[in-house]
Write a protein that holds these residues in place. Structure first.
Motif, PDB file in Angstrom:
ATOM      1  N   LYS A 132       0.855  -1.179   0.000  1.00  0.00           N
ATOM      2  CA  LYS A 132       0.000   0.000   0.000  1.00  0.00           C
ATOM      3  C   LYS A 132       0.893   1.232   0.000  1.00  0.00           C
ATOM      4  O   LYS A 132       1.832   1.309   0.786  1.00  0.00           O
ATOM      5  N   TRP A 133       0.586   2.197  -0.879  1.00  0.00           N
ATOM      6  CA  TRP A 133       1.449   3.382  -1.014  1.00  0.00           C
ATOM      7  C   TRP A 133       0.795   4.587  -0.370  1.00  0.00           C
ATOM      8  O   TRP A 133      -0.400   4.818  -0.540  1.00  0.00           O
ATOM      9  N   PHE A 134       1.599   5.342   0.365  1.00  0.00           N
ATOM     10  CA  PHE A 134       1.114   6.553   1.032  1.00  0.00           C
ATOM     11  C   PHE A 134       1.980   7.726   0.589  1.00  0.00           C
ATOM     12  O   PHE A 134       3.213   7.607   0.551  1.00  0.00           O
ATOM     13  N   LYS A 135       1.311   8.844   0.314  1.00  0.00           N
ATOM     14  CA  LYS A 135       2.094  10.036  -0.023  1.00  0.00           C
ATOM     15  C   LYS A 135       2.750  10.557   1.249  1.00  0.00           C
ATOM     16  O   LYS A 135       2.088  10.725   2.278  1.00  0.00           O
ATOM     17  N   ALA A 136       4.070  10.797   1.177  1.00  0.00           N
ATOM     18  CA  ALA A 136       4.813  11.228   2.362  1.00  0.00           C
ATOM     19  C   ALA A 136       5.167  12.712   2.297  1.00  0.00           C
ATOM     20  O   ALA A 136       5.083  13.415   3.305  1.00  0.00           O
ATOM     21  N   LEU A 137       5.596  13.170   1.142  1.00  0.00           N
ATOM     22  CA  LEU A 137       6.072  14.554   1.016  1.00  0.00           C
ATOM     23  C   LEU A 137       5.727  15.109  -0.357  1.00  0.00           C
ATOM     24  O   LEU A 137       5.698  14.362  -1.347  1.00  0.00           O
ATOM     25  N   ASN A 138       5.498  16.427  -0.412  1.00  0.00           N
ATOM     26  CA  ASN A 138       5.442  17.095  -1.712  1.00  0.00           C
ATOM     27  C   ASN A 138       6.864  17.222  -2.244  1.00  0.00           C
ATOM     28  O   ASN A 138       7.828  17.145  -1.477  1.00  0.00           O
ATOM     29  N   ASN A 139       6.972  17.461  -3.535  1.00  0.00           N
ATOM     30  CA  ASN A 139       8.310  17.552  -4.140  1.00  0.00           C
ATOM     31  C   ASN A 139       9.200  18.586  -3.448  1.00  0.00           C
ATOM     32  O   ASN A 139      10.386  18.360  -3.256  1.00  0.00           O
ATOM     33  N   ASN A 140       8.596  19.729  -3.049  1.00  0.00           N
ATOM     34  CA  ASN A 140       9.423  20.788  -2.453  1.00  0.00           C
ATOM     35  C   ASN A 140       9.779  20.511  -0.988  1.00  0.00           C
ATOM     36  O   ASN A 140      10.482  21.291  -0.366  1.00  0.00           O
ATOM     37  N   GLN A 141       9.281  19.396  -0.428  1.00  0.00           N
ATOM     38  CA  GLN A 141       9.605  19.046   0.971  1.00  0.00           C
ATOM     39  C   GLN A 141      10.666  17.956   1.057  1.00  0.00           C
ATOM     40  O   GLN A 141      11.124  17.617   2.148  1.00  0.00           O
ATOM     41  N   ILE A 142      11.036  17.377  -0.079  1.00  0.00           N
ATOM     42  CA  ILE A 142      12.008  16.286  -0.083  1.00  0.00           C
ATOM     43  C   ILE A 142      13.372  16.851   0.332  1.00  0.00           C
ATOM     44  O   ILE A 142      13.786  17.899  -0.164  1.00  0.00           O
ATOM     45  N   PRO A 143      14.053  16.193   1.287  1.00  0.00           N
ATOM     46  CA  PRO A 143      15.329  16.751   1.757  1.00  0.00           C
ATOM     47  C   PRO A 143      16.376  16.845   0.638  1.00  0.00           C
ATOM     48  O   PRO A 143      16.396  16.023  -0.272  1.00  0.00           O
ATOM     49  N   HIS A 144      17.204  17.862   0.736  1.00  0.00           N
ATOM     50  CA  HIS A 144      18.291  18.041  -0.235  1.00  0.00           C
ATOM     51  C   HIS A 144      19.409  17.044   0.061  1.00  0.00           C
ATOM     52  O   HIS A 144      19.454  16.461   1.148  1.00  0.00           O
ATOM     53  N   ALA A 145      20.306  16.889  -0.911  1.00  0.00           N
ATOM     54  CA  ALA A 145      21.405  15.925  -0.784  1.00  0.00           C
ATOM     55  C   ALA A 145      22.132  16.119   0.542  1.00  0.00           C
ATOM     56  O   ALA A 145      22.447  17.252   0.941  1.00  0.00           O
TER      57      ALA A 145
END
Ligand code: FES
Length: 111
Positions: free
Chosen positions: A2-15
């Protein structure tokens, strides 16, 4: 799965960064290791250190407390540790980051 949305694209941590989130009732760490995103359990199995203060080294997640290391591919602890962490499948979709959770036998029965 089952897949759950975790973050919007702009919330994904940087490298090089680690972010703690809650998804599907679980606290997870989202890790960006050289632009590869991984999702792990948030607490270290050794003595409960929080991985949010950790870092990545050679594809491993390093716990900040006693520096145990865990593979970001398999979750396996480094040689001699004899432990492991949960790694959750991630998928980058158009609208953000999704995390996959195995479905338990009872959720299949009862939905
Ligand atoms: S608590 Fe993580 S290495 Fe000890």
């Amino acid at each position: 799965m089952k897949w759950f949305k975790a973050l919007n694209n702009n919330q994904i941590p940087h490298a090089g960064n680690i972010k703690t989130i809650s998804v599907n009732g679980k606290q997870l760490c989202i890790i960006n290791n050289e632009d590869k995103i991984s999702a792990t359990q948030s607490l270290c199995p050794h003595a409960g250190g929080h991985f949010s203060g950790g870092w990545c080294k050679n594809g491993n997640l390093v716990c900040p407390i006693h520096r145990y290391e865990y593979s970001l591919e398999t979750g396996r602890g480094a040689e001699g540790q004899g432990d492991y962490i949960n790694i959750y499948p991630v998928e980058l979709r158009e609208d953000g980051l999704y995390i996959g959770f195995e479905e338990s036998w009872w959720s299949k029965l009862w939905g």
